[in-house]
Scaffold this active site. Sequence first.
Site, short mmCIF file in Angstrom:
data_model
loop_
_atom_site.label_atom_id
_atom_site.label_comp_id
_atom_site.label_asym_id
_atom_site.label_seq_id
_atom_site.Cartn_x
_atom_site.Cartn_y
_atom_site.Cartn_z
N GLU A 86 32.38 42.04 44.69
CA GLU A 86 32.18 41.05 43.60
C GLU A 86 31.71 39.72 44.16
O GLU A 86 32.39 39.12 45.00
CB GLU A 86 33.50 40.89 42.85
CG GLU A 86 33.40 39.97 41.65
CD GLU A 86 34.70 39.93 40.84
OE1 GLU A 86 35.42 40.94 40.78
OE2 GLU A 86 34.97 38.86 40.26
N LYS A 270 44.82 39.93 38.26
CA LYS A 270 43.65 40.61 38.83
C LYS A 270 42.88 39.65 39.73
O LYS A 270 42.37 40.01 40.79
CB LYS A 270 42.76 41.13 37.69
CG LYS A 270 41.62 42.02 38.13
CD LYS A 270 40.34 41.29 38.48
CE LYS A 270 39.21 42.25 38.85
NZ LYS A 270 37.97 41.57 39.22
N ASP A 286 46.34 50.07 52.75
CA ASP A 286 46.42 50.78 51.47
C ASP A 286 46.55 49.75 50.34
O ASP A 286 47.64 49.31 50.00
CB ASP A 286 47.64 51.72 51.52
CG ASP A 286 47.78 52.56 50.27
OD1 ASP A 286 47.11 52.27 49.26
OD2 ASP A 286 48.58 53.51 50.31
N HIS A 384 29.73 32.19 38.53
CA HIS A 384 29.61 33.64 38.63
C HIS A 384 28.18 34.09 38.44
O HIS A 384 27.67 34.90 39.17
CB HIS A 384 30.45 34.24 37.48
CG HIS A 384 31.44 35.24 37.94
ND1 HIS A 384 31.31 36.56 37.66
CD2 HIS A 384 32.56 35.11 38.68
CE1 HIS A 384 32.32 37.21 38.18
NE2 HIS A 384 33.10 36.35 38.81
C1 MEV Z 1 37.41 38.04 37.81
O1 MEV Z 1 37.23 39.03 38.80
C2 MEV Z 1 38.76 37.38 37.95
C3 MEV Z 1 39.12 36.37 36.86
O2 MEV Z 1 38.98 36.97 35.57
C4 MEV Z 1 40.54 35.93 37.11
C5 MEV Z 1 41.15 35.08 36.02
O3 MEV Z 1 40.72 35.17 34.86
O4 MEV Z 1 42.11 34.34 36.35
C6 MEV Z 1 38.19 35.20 36.86
#
Ligand code: MEV
Length: 429
Positions: A86, A270, A286, A384
């Site tokens: 990413e 995430k 892992d 992004h």
């Molecule tokens: C994207 O890979 C991760 C985000 O969505 C994390 C978040 O929203 O805190 C930008």
Amino acid sequence: MEKENKNSRIKGFYDLPLEKRRQILIERGFLTLNDLENLDREGGLPLDIAENMIENVIGRFSFPLGIALNFQVNGRDVLVPMVVEEPSVVAGASFMAKLAREGGGFTAHASDPVMIGQLQVLDLDDLTTAEGLILKHKDDLLAGLKDVDPVLNDLGGGPQDLEVRLIINSAIGPFLIVHLLFDVRDAMGANAVNTACEKLAPALEEITGGRVHLRILSNLADRRLAAAECTIPVESLAFDEYSGEQVRDGIIEAWAFADADSYRAATHNKGIMNGIDAVLLATGNDWRAVEAGAHAYAARFGFYRSLSTWSQDQNGNLKGRLELPLAAGIIGGATRVHPGAKTALKLLDVKTAGELAEIIVSVGLAQNLAALRALATDGIQQGHMSLHARQVAIAAGAEAEQINKLTAQLIEDNKIRIDHAKEILSSWK
Ligand code: MEV
């Protein structure tokens, strides 16, 4: 060779061509040419090694390995290898590590590497009686596991304790669980713990008269926690039209959302795992095990919430903290088999699994800050999309010398889409 300079701040690294970046790592004594060749040669993984790692191998599959800069963990500068597909993850971690550095870097701590092995004991007449018998024979049961891994014992690891849990409500009625606490030192530990659980089973059956069913490690490794903290000076948070106070408060508001709402918490966590997984992957660990443990830990209060906390200190600076189970090793598994993982571990220059966990949890905190700072200000898409535009340009078939120009055009047109990229490319023919 120039004098070693292990400062993790390397100005302009991002803008240098790949070969120059590698040259800097060699010149500054981080890696040798041979180490770097490990990453190139057959994508860091020779086919004969790949073939012995899993079953039915027909090839390999590569991801980029990038270096996060600016990290200072417990006063030590470290370059962090990250394997991730990413865009903006490596850049985000590096930038936030730079802000954290202005407040003294990350302070991190890893607990002893104690893993939990679980044994499910069924067919017992009386759970409380069985519990009493297990606890009465605890020392003998643990002594019987001493020879599971003599090397671990010599290093101060091995079986530590037994705990008993009663499950009263289940689909099959009440039963008993034994937790074996096992110190795995510098390993991830699954093999040692699973072996120990299997060895313990017959003795438990004999003592309780029950039937031991499952014998397996728990990925909710909440006896093997890693925590990191950082303080960002409020003035360092200011940029463009945003004051430091605005950014700080926006980050705290964003965190409060994740801490109160599971839908948001999943995305928030995430973002943390974007950083954590990338280092786990680079070091041959892992990452699914750590993912599973992290999310289970996030739900430990009865609902799923943020793994991190953000607040302001008495001076108005932004304070962050992240804690999670972190079962990562520096011996065993792919860590010492995969040549790319060996190079990544060399770059990190860690002596223990605990030190590795301290760096990884710091990267998770930095990654979380990168996401919250963007979300609380311009939104995530701005940063992004410009990186994404590059990938779109490549996917549309741009030649090496066209990539930069096409990326810039896509951003200017505010249409970062593959059909538009193809249109532009054909207009250049
Ligand atoms: C994207 O890979 C991760 C985000 O969505 C994390 C978040 O929203 O805190 C930008």
